[in-house]
Design an enzyme around this catalytic site. Structure first.
Site, PDB file in Angstrom:
ATOM      1  N   ASP A  40     -94.510  -8.082  77.337  1.00 58.99           N
ATOM      2  CA  ASP A  40     -94.092  -8.448  75.989  1.00 58.99           C
ATOM      3  C   ASP A  40     -92.682  -7.951  75.711  1.00 58.99           C
ATOM      4  O   ASP A  40     -92.080  -7.236  76.521  1.00 58.99           O
ATOM      5  CB  ASP A  40     -95.066  -7.900  74.942  1.00 58.99           C
ATOM      6  CG  ASP A  40     -95.546  -6.480  75.254  1.00 58.99           C
ATOM      7  OD1 ASP A  40     -94.764  -5.700  75.841  1.00 58.99           O
ATOM      8  OD2 ASP A  40     -96.689  -6.143  74.919  1.00 58.99           O
ATOM      9  N   ASP A  51    -106.388  -0.407  67.927  1.00 57.61           N
ATOM     10  CA  ASP A  51    -107.164  -1.507  67.349  1.00 57.61           C
ATOM     11  C   ASP A  51    -107.678  -2.472  68.416  1.00 57.61           C
ATOM     12  O   ASP A  51    -108.177  -3.553  68.101  1.00 57.61           O
ATOM     13  CB  ASP A  51    -106.337  -2.267  66.308  1.00 57.61           C
ATOM     14  CG  ASP A  51    -105.068  -2.889  66.883  1.00 57.61           C
ATOM     15  OD1 ASP A  51    -104.827  -2.753  68.100  1.00 57.61           O
ATOM     16  OD2 ASP A  51    -104.298  -3.503  66.112  1.00 57.61           O
ATOM     17  N   HIS A 104    -105.877  -3.939  70.892  1.00 62.41           N
ATOM     18  CA  HIS A 104    -104.981  -4.977  71.423  1.00 62.41           C
ATOM     19  C   HIS A 104    -104.523  -4.625  72.836  1.00 62.41           C
ATOM     20  O   HIS A 104    -104.420  -3.451  73.200  1.00 62.41           O
ATOM     21  CB  HIS A 104    -103.782  -5.210  70.500  1.00 62.41           C
ATOM     22  CG  HIS A 104    -102.760  -4.114  70.478  1.00 62.41           C
ATOM     23  ND1 HIS A 104    -102.623  -3.231  69.434  1.00 62.41           N
ATOM     24  CD2 HIS A 104    -101.797  -3.769  71.376  1.00 62.41           C
ATOM     25  CE1 HIS A 104    -101.623  -2.400  69.683  1.00 62.41           C
ATOM     26  NE2 HIS A 104    -101.120  -2.703  70.858  1.00 62.41           N
ATOM     27  N   GLU A 134    -102.902  -8.982  68.955  1.00 63.60           N
ATOM     28  CA  GLU A 134    -103.538  -8.240  67.876  1.00 63.60           C
ATOM     29  C   GLU A 134    -104.943  -8.789  67.589  1.00 63.60           C
ATOM     30  O   GLU A 134    -105.294  -9.888  68.033  1.00 63.60           O
ATOM     31  CB  GLU A 134    -102.683  -8.347  66.616  1.00 63.60           C
ATOM     32  CG  GLU A 134    -101.254  -7.828  66.760  1.00 63.60           C
ATOM     33  CD  GLU A 134    -101.165  -6.305  66.704  1.00 63.60           C
ATOM     34  OE1 GLU A 134    -102.137  -5.617  67.084  1.00 63.60           O
ATOM     35  OE2 GLU A 134    -100.108  -5.800  66.283  1.00 63.60           O
TER      36      GLU A 134
END
Length: 261
Positions: free
Chosen positions: A67, A136, A138, A143
């Site tokens: 990314d 979370d 990811h 996400e």
């Protein structure tokens, strides 16, 4: 999915470096997937040591990043291409032009994403993809709510992810970009071997969901349960929420030494 619990990040790094060393010995032109964040740093340290000692060479390898932030100046120290150069590429013998990342400063971001997907495919796909996991759930910047069939695309970062990453920007969440380009979950799942590293108690719930939870876009990393060759390496703190932790320890201890990860 194989779960490996080790006493420290350094012990994890040795196992991951062993896997990469074996891969490059068998396939010197292997394609590696590189991750940023704190999780892979010990792995990069171990690979740099082995490269300096002549145990492993990246001279014929290629690498793709997971990314990239959108809009950071090319010379910004937290631009992920610069992070990868600093933490890995500059410390081993991989050619500079052999490391590729999505172009977060492209004028046409959708076209840049499509070009990145094509570049990975043209390289023959990723042989070993290194991953971390967010609190979370990811992986890369996929996400919660991300499509399990997603490919490289523009994403808006959640408040939680920006808060988690503020430590890289002097603690100021306002300096963390709001957007990124990221490989999608289906892109990641196309790699032949997924190797996820997680350390620290803050990752325990995400790890519990990843390994023992239901596959769901609520916890994007759970898609890894469907991968034919996925390895999850944890320290004791990250593994503290696992109900079957002792089973995973026993299973790894009983593996034949030749099998590797």
């Amino acid at each position: 999915m194989e779960v490996v619990i080790q006493p420290s990040a350094e012990a994890i790094a040795v196992l991951v470096a062993d896997a990469i060393e074996r891969l490059l010995a068998a396939k010197p032109d292997a394609v590696l997937g590189l991750a940023t964040g704190s999780s892979p740093l010990a792995v990069y340290d171990e690979l740099a040591r082995r490269c300096a000692a002549g145990r492993v060479s990246f001279a014929r390898a290629r690498a793709f990043m997971l990314d990239e932030y959108v809009g950071l100046p090319a010379d910004h120290p937290e631009r992920y291409r610069n992070v990868i150069d600093r933490e890995f590429a500059s410390r081993v013998d991989i050619p500079p032009d052999a490391v590729q990342g999505p172009d977060g400063n492209a004028e046409d971001l959708p076209a840049a994403c499509a070009a990145y997907e094509a570049a990975i495919a043209d390289a023959g796909g990723v042989d070993l993809q290194l991953l971390g996991i967010g609190t979370d759930g990811h992986i890369a910047f996929n996400e919660p709510g991300s499509s399990l069939a997603s490919r490289t695309r523009l994403k808006t970062l959640t408040a939680q992810t920006r808060a988690d990453n503020a430590r890289f920007f002097g603690g100021d969440v306002g300096l963390v970009p709001r957007h990124c380009l990221t490989q999608g979950l289906a892109t990641i799942m196309s790699a032949r071997h997924l190797v996820l590293v997680a350390t620290g108690r803050a990752k325990a719930e995400a790890v519990h969901q990843l390994v023992e939870g239901t596959v769901s876009a609520r916890w994007p990393a759970t898609i890894m349960q469907h991968h034919p060759h996925a390895t999850v390496l944890l320290d004791d703190a990250a593994a503290s929420g696992l109900q079957l932790a002792e089973y995973y320890r026993d299973a790894f201890a009983g593996k034949p030494a030749w099998q590797g990860l």
